[in-house]
Design a protein around this motif. Sequence first.
Motif, PDB file in Angstrom:
ATOM      1  N   UNK A   1       0.810  -1.223   0.000  1.00 20.65           N
ATOM      2  CA  UNK A   1       0.000   0.000   0.000  1.00 20.65           C
ATOM      3  C   UNK A   1       0.840   1.269   0.000  1.00 20.65           C
ATOM      4  N   UNK A   2       2.105   1.169  -0.313  1.00 24.02           N
ATOM      5  CA  UNK A   2       2.995   2.325  -0.235  1.00 24.02           C
ATOM      6  C   UNK A   2       3.226   2.973  -1.603  1.00 24.02           C
ATOM      7  N   UNK A   3       2.543   2.510  -2.639  1.00 25.34           N
ATOM      8  CA  UNK A   3       2.761   3.047  -3.970  1.00 25.34           C
ATOM      9  C   UNK A   3       4.055   2.574  -4.604  1.00 25.34           C
ATOM     10  N   UNK A   4       4.643   1.526  -4.061  1.00 26.80           N
ATOM     11  CA  UNK A   4       5.892   0.958  -4.565  1.00 26.80           C
ATOM     12  C   UNK A   4       5.641  -0.445  -5.080  1.00 26.80           C
ATOM     13  N   UNK A   5       6.573  -0.932  -5.877  1.00 24.06           N
ATOM     14  CA  UNK A   5       6.565  -2.336  -6.253  1.00 24.06           C
ATOM     15  C   UNK A   5       7.414  -3.077  -5.227  1.00 24.06           C
ATOM     16  N   UNK A   6       6.887  -4.177  -4.712  1.00 21.73           N
ATOM     17  CA  UNK A   6       7.699  -5.068  -3.890  1.00 21.73           C
ATOM     18  C   UNK A   6       7.897  -6.332  -4.694  1.00 21.73           C
ATOM     19  N   UNK A   7       9.151  -6.638  -4.978  1.00 23.83           N
ATOM     20  CA  UNK A   7       9.494  -7.832  -5.734  1.00 23.83           C
ATOM     21  C   UNK A   7      10.287  -8.750  -4.818  1.00 23.83           C
ATOM     22  N   UNK A   8       9.832  -9.994  -4.712  1.00 24.90           N
ATOM     23  CA  UNK A   8      10.567 -11.007  -3.965  1.00 24.90           C
ATOM     24  C   UNK A   8      11.204 -11.971  -4.958  1.00 24.90           C
ATOM     25  N   UNK A   9      12.483 -12.235  -4.764  1.00 21.05           N
ATOM     26  CA  UNK A   9      13.200 -13.203  -5.585  1.00 21.05           C
ATOM     27  C   UNK A   9      13.715 -14.291  -4.660  1.00 21.05           C
ATOM     28  N   UNK A  10      13.279 -15.512  -4.913  1.00 21.92           N
ATOM     29  CA  UNK A  10      13.730 -16.639  -4.105  1.00 21.92           C
ATOM     30  C   UNK A  10      14.728 -17.457  -4.910  1.00 21.92           C
ATOM     31  N   UNK A  11      15.805 -17.827  -4.241  1.00 18.41           N
ATOM     32  CA  UNK A  11      16.777 -18.765  -4.803  1.00 18.41           C
ATOM     33  C   UNK A  11      16.962 -19.860  -3.764  1.00 18.41           C
ATOM     34  N   UNK A  12      17.003 -21.057  -4.212  1.00 16.54           N
ATOM     35  CA  UNK A  12      17.286 -22.219  -3.358  1.00 16.54           C
ATOM     36  C   UNK A  12      16.182 -22.531  -2.357  1.00 16.54           C
TER      37      UNK A  12
END
Length: 129
Positions: free
Chosen positions: A99-110
């Motif tokens: 809700x902050x007007x930002x993109x949150x991107x999560x990248x998972x490895x392993x």
Amino acid sequence: MTELIIANNIEEIEREFDFTDSIIIDVKWINNLTDLLIGIDYYWDIQDAKSQTRELALIFKDCLKADFCINNNLLLMPKEEINFDSWNTIVLFKRVPNNQGLHQININTFDYSIPWAKIFCKEVILEQR
């Protein structure tokens, strides 16, 4: 090497690209340390019958926060026993609503349960290197 923008927003990136099984090959801050670049050896080119993979760069513009979490097991292993490609292979690339007007991107490895990186930014673009 010339950069070519191949997607200029997160919606297009999500629609056109699957980063699963691609390998992270570079991570660095650029543009006065406001943008985060993550270089990727894009796996799906081989699956699409191309002779080689492309090097792509995800650029997180106006990055306000980037949290990285490296699995403790990696730090405990002797370096000669580590297969860095395996540890740096993307298993999940996901945009998380906020809700902050930002993109949150999560990248998972392993590890599917703990993101390798959580990135908060205003814009995401994808370049071919």
